[in-house]
Design a protein around this motif. Structure first.
Motif, PDB file in Angstrom:
ATOM      1  N   SER A   1      24.349  92.986  29.499  1.00 35.02           N
ATOM      2  CA  SER A   1      23.024  92.796  28.914  1.00 35.02           C
ATOM      3  C   SER A   1      22.218  94.082  29.068  1.00 35.02           C
ATOM      4  O   SER A   1      22.637  95.029  29.741  1.00 35.02           O
ATOM      5  CB  SER A   1      22.312  91.637  29.601  1.00 35.02           C
TER       6      SER A   1
ATOM      7  N   GLU B   1      21.377  83.569  37.420  1.00 31.80           N
ATOM      8  CA  GLU B   1      20.467  84.560  36.827  1.00 31.80           C
ATOM      9  C   GLU B   1      19.562  85.199  37.880  1.00 31.80           C
ATOM     10  O   GLU B   1      19.240  86.392  37.793  1.00 31.80           O
ATOM     11  CB  GLU B   1      19.619  83.886  35.753  1.00 31.80           C
ATOM     12  N   LYS B   2      19.177  84.425  38.877  1.00 28.96           N
ATOM     13  CA  LYS B   2      18.310  84.974  39.926  1.00 28.96           C
ATOM     14  C   LYS B   2      19.024  86.059  40.719  1.00 28.96           C
ATOM     15  O   LYS B   2      18.415  87.060  41.105  1.00 28.96           O
ATOM     16  CB  LYS B   2      17.839  83.855  40.856  1.00 28.96           C
TER      17      LYS B   2
ATOM     18  N   ILE C   1      21.482  88.035  39.569  1.00 29.66           N
ATOM     19  CA  ILE C   1      21.586  89.216  38.709  1.00 29.66           C
ATOM     20  C   ILE C   1      20.257  89.964  38.657  1.00 29.66           C
ATOM     21  O   ILE C   1      20.201  91.199  38.760  1.00 29.66           O
ATOM     22  CB  ILE C   1      22.038  88.805  37.291  1.00 29.66           C
ATOM     23  N   GLU C   2      19.172  89.206  38.515  1.00 27.84           N
ATOM     24  CA  GLU C   2      17.848  89.817  38.422  1.00 27.84           C
ATOM     25  C   GLU C   2      17.482  90.567  39.700  1.00 27.84           C
ATOM     26  O   GLU C   2      17.002  91.706  39.655  1.00 27.84           O
ATOM     27  CB  GLU C   2      16.806  88.731  38.139  1.00 27.84           C
ATOM     28  N   ARG C   3      17.740  89.951  40.849  1.00 31.08           N
ATOM     29  CA  ARG C   3      17.394  90.582  42.122  1.00 31.08           C
ATOM     30  C   ARG C   3      18.265  91.807  42.396  1.00 31.08           C
ATOM     31  O   ARG C   3      17.781  92.823  42.887  1.00 31.08           O
ATOM     32  CB  ARG C   3      17.558  89.567  43.257  1.00 31.08           C
TER      33      ARG C   3
ATOM     34  N   GLU D   1      19.471  94.605  30.723  1.00 33.19           N
ATOM     35  CA  GLU D   1      19.054  94.818  32.109  1.00 33.19           C
ATOM     36  C   GLU D   1      20.198  95.367  32.948  1.00 33.19           C
ATOM     37  O   GLU D   1      20.023  96.302  33.739  1.00 33.19           O
ATOM     38  CB  GLU D   1      18.541  93.500  32.694  1.00 33.19           C
ATOM     39  N   GLN D   2      21.395  94.808  32.759  1.00 35.77           N
ATOM     40  CA  GLN D   2      22.553  95.308  33.502  1.00 35.77           C
ATOM     41  C   GLN D   2      22.951  96.698  33.037  1.00 35.77           C
ATOM     42  O   GLN D   2      23.426  97.520  33.831  1.00 35.77           O
ATOM     43  CB  GLN D   2      23.733  94.345  33.322  1.00 35.77           C
TER      44      GLN D   2
ATOM     45  N   CYS E   1      19.678  93.729  40.139  1.00 39.57           N
ATOM     46  CA  CYS E   1      19.304  94.807  39.224  1.00 39.57           C
ATOM     47  C   CYS E   1      18.112  95.599  39.751  1.00 39.57           C
ATOM     48  O   CYS E   1      18.009  96.816  39.537  1.00 39.57           O
ATOM     49  CB  CYS E   1      18.991  94.246  37.840  1.00 39.57           C
ATOM     50  N   ARG E   2      17.218  94.933  40.434  1.00 35.68           N
ATOM     51  CA  ARG E   2      16.053  95.622  41.007  1.00 35.68           C
ATOM     52  C   ARG E   2      16.488  96.690  42.006  1.00 35.68           C
ATOM     53  O   ARG E   2      15.841  97.725  42.153  1.00 35.68           O
ATOM     54  CB  ARG E   2      15.133  94.622  41.710  1.00 35.68           C
TER      55      ARG E   2
END
Length: 646
Positions: free
Chosen positions: A279, A360-361, A363-365, A281-282, A367-368
């Motif tokens: 994606s 998803e949480k 992956i999101e964390r 973000e990734q 990525c930060r």
């Protein structure tokens, strides 16, 4: 679902349903497979399919026979990835043969006995006409043995052209594998709702290098583009692994596919390494990490707070109800997530490869903190990366330690596809930076619904080549093996009739292991042969060049020519469909000089197992029907000599 087939409730309903279900896949046989649309009447959604397995995967099967058929196909597809259409077709024609036997008054025991013997004959033909792959090349003599000369029905001009281009210089002579039946001479029959894979016989002798391009083209079965991708993957593996030059390299477990919608089909290619689609973000994390030597963590399972491996799965549908339970659950997930991220940062992990799904949480964390997480990675790929980097595969992220983290992987940006399909996406290549067996096949199409079929065709070709190199033997294709089986079944049936007449009705025959004489042996064997003829003619019809009548006439003509030869070693020219149409007569086959040197092959183990499963399926339904129609069970006083209890 069963089309216009009429089910007679007074007959064996299971056999009728099995035959009707088999009729659904006739158009998916042969090199010229036809696409089908399957539409959901409730939602209106539709899917595009062109293989037996996908057809049944998308059908709503309500009857017991339908479920049994799907389980059988599923188990076969899981191992072989090809041959499901052949399996179901023969289950259909042999179920009709069994039904006709019942209508003639033949008992279930006699049907099973004769059909089992017929299967033994067919398997023996396969053993005797098997061709060793060692030294096999494109300019060898036609046919695998003297038995097969003159029985080749070439079914696809496209395959012919592809195979002709792949023909190479002679590297060795064709060797014939002749294996006898086991000591008892009987096939062990297993009747079960679940079918086990039969181990194929290893027919290797002196190691020689097979001609993989020639063999691959002969196994393409109309999927020339897919097989070319397979051959390219094999070439890359061979180039990257030159340590053992004495063996042919194609490790199908280290091949992955990446499906990219929106691009034309001619953009398909093969690349070393593991290509994955990310994606937006990734992708930003991947750009940050590109060309660095990364620390990697490998997880076998899902990466989420609720994941438990199979030994610790909690019962579904059970919840503990208390005040503030949602807040408690949310706080536990946050606590777990904070613990995992802190552990990853302390271990300096940059890349996480997960065999299952990732929340998803997570992956999101990640990525930060510039940690790239990739989900749905094949187990074999994880194993390959573990061997290359020294990483230890773990089940839960909390099990990670400095001894589990591997080092040395690289992430490279392969292509930015943000402008295609209206979705922002980027493909990256994860590799060790050196020689590796890992290969990714990129599959593309502008028609989104066609991608699944293209992927299935690739894996079918890949596993055909894989099983040939594993078996170290193959069978003559284009209907040759089936024609040989028809010839021997008919010969045995005629011999039985002749022997009975000579004995003036005294039914004495040489059965294996002293089995009791079967007065209906000839009838059953003839019906099994008719099923094989039906298969050959159906594939010929699917080429779009012949009607059913003309196809069966062509098959009968060649069988007649074969039987009228001076001996079994007599050589006949092949009957080509193109020449047949142009000449306008099936009784005037082409001259030997006009027949192109083309080799079309089939898999030995795949064909044998498809035939076995088909007959076992027929026997299972036949006996279940017999119990229902006769009302005989294990605890009744009915005569049970004609039944083999499940």
């Amino acid at each position: 679902m069963l089309g216009s087939t009429i089910i007679n409730n007074r007959q064996h309903v299971g056999l009728q349903r099995l035959s009707a279900l088999a009729g659904l896949i006739h158009s998916s046989l042969g090199p010229n497979k036809k696409y089908k649309f399957i539409q959901d009447d409730t939602s209106g959604e539709s899917t595009l399919v062109c293989s037996c397995f996908r057809i049944f995967e998308n059908l709503e099967l309500t009857c017991a026979v339908g479920q049994l058929v799907y389980e059988t196909i599923q188990s076969h597809q899981k191992v072989y990835h090809t041959g499901s259409g052949c399996l179901l077709f023969f289950a259909g024609v042999w179920s009709r043969a069994a039904l006709e036997c019942i209508q003639k008054g033949i008992s279930v025991a006699h049907i099973i006995s004769a059909m089992s013997e017929g299967m033994d004959i067919c398997l023996d033909v396969c053993r005797k006409c098997s061709i060793l792959t060692e030294g096999l090349s494109g300019e060898q003599s036609q046919g695998c043995t003297a038995m097969s000369h003159g029985l080749g029905l070439q079914l696809s001009k496209k395959v012919i052209v592809g195979a002709s281009r792949a023909s190479n210089h002679l590297q060795g002579t064709t060797e014939v594998v002749q294996k006898t039946l086991n000591a008892t001479g009987h096939r062990k029959l297993k009747l079960s709702r679940h079918f086990c894979e039969a181990k194929s016989e290893n027919v290797s002798t002196v190691p020689k290098l097979p001609d993989i391009p020639h063999i691959g083209q002969g196994l393409s079965h109309g999927c020339i583009d897919a097989m070319n991708l397979v051959l390219e993957a094999s070439r890359i593996q061979s180039k990257n692994n030159q340590k053992d030059v004495s063996c042919s390299i194609f490790d199908v477990t280290k091949v992955v596919t990446c499906v990219l919608p929106g691009l034309p089909e001619d953009h398909a290619c093969v690349l070393p390494g593991c290509i994955v689609l990310l994606s937006a973000e990734q992708a930003s994390v991947a750009y940050h990490l590109k060309e660095q030597h990364l620390n990697v963590a490998l997880l076998n399972g899902d990466l989420s707070n609720t994941y438990r491996h199979l030994g610790f799965n909690r019962p579904t549908g059970i919840k503990s109800i208390s005040d503030g339970s949602d807040l408690s659950s949310s706080s536990k997930e946050e606590e777990w997530l904070q613990k995992v991220v802190t552990l990853l940062l302390n271990l300096e992990v940059n890349l996480i490869l997960v065999s299952g799904l990732v929340s998803e949480k997570v992956i999101e964390r990640c990525c930060r903190h510039h940690i790239l997480v990739v989900e749905k990675v094949k187990a074999s790929v994880l194993k390959a990366f573990a061997n290359a980097t020294g990483a230890v595969l773990v089940t839960y992220a909390t099990q990670l330690s400095k001894h589990c983290v591997g080092r040395g992987l690289r992430v490279g940006i392969w292509r930015d596809l943000s402008g295609h399909d209206g979705k922002p996406s980027t493909t990256v290549n994860i590799s060790t930076g050196g020689n590796s067996d890992l290969v990714t096949v990129i599959l593309t199409s502008c028609v989104h619904g066609k991608l699944q079929a293209l992927e299935d065709q690739f894996w079918a070709c890949a596993y055909r080549l894989h099983h040939v190199l594993k078996d170290k033997a193959l069978l003559p294709g284009a209907g040759v093996t089936e024609m040989l089986c028809v010839h021997h079944l008919q010969k045995q049936a005629e011999h039985h009739v002749k022997h009975c007449r000579e004995r003036n009705g005294d039914l004495v025959q040489n059965t294996k292991a002293g089995a009791a004489a079967n007065p209906y042996r000839g009838v059953v064997l003839h019906l099994m042969a008719d099923g094989l003829i039906d298969y050959i003619s159906t594939v010929m019809v699917n080429t779009g060049r012949l009607s059913k009548i003309r196809a069966r006439t062509a098959v009968s003509q060649q069988l007649q020519d074969y039987n009228e030869s001076l001996g079994i070693a007599a050589k006949f020219p092949q009957l080509l469909l193109e020449g047949e149409l142009e000449g306008g007569s099936v009784s005037s086959p082409l001259k030997s000089s006009e027949v192109p040197a083309v080799k079309i092959y089939d898999n030995l183990s795949v064909k044998q197992e498809a035939w076995r499963k088909a007959l076992d399926l027929v026997f299972l339904v036949l006996q279940a029907d017999a119990e229902v129609t006769t009302s005989c069970g294990q605890n009744t006083d009915c005569t049970q000599e004609n039944l083999m209890m499940l």
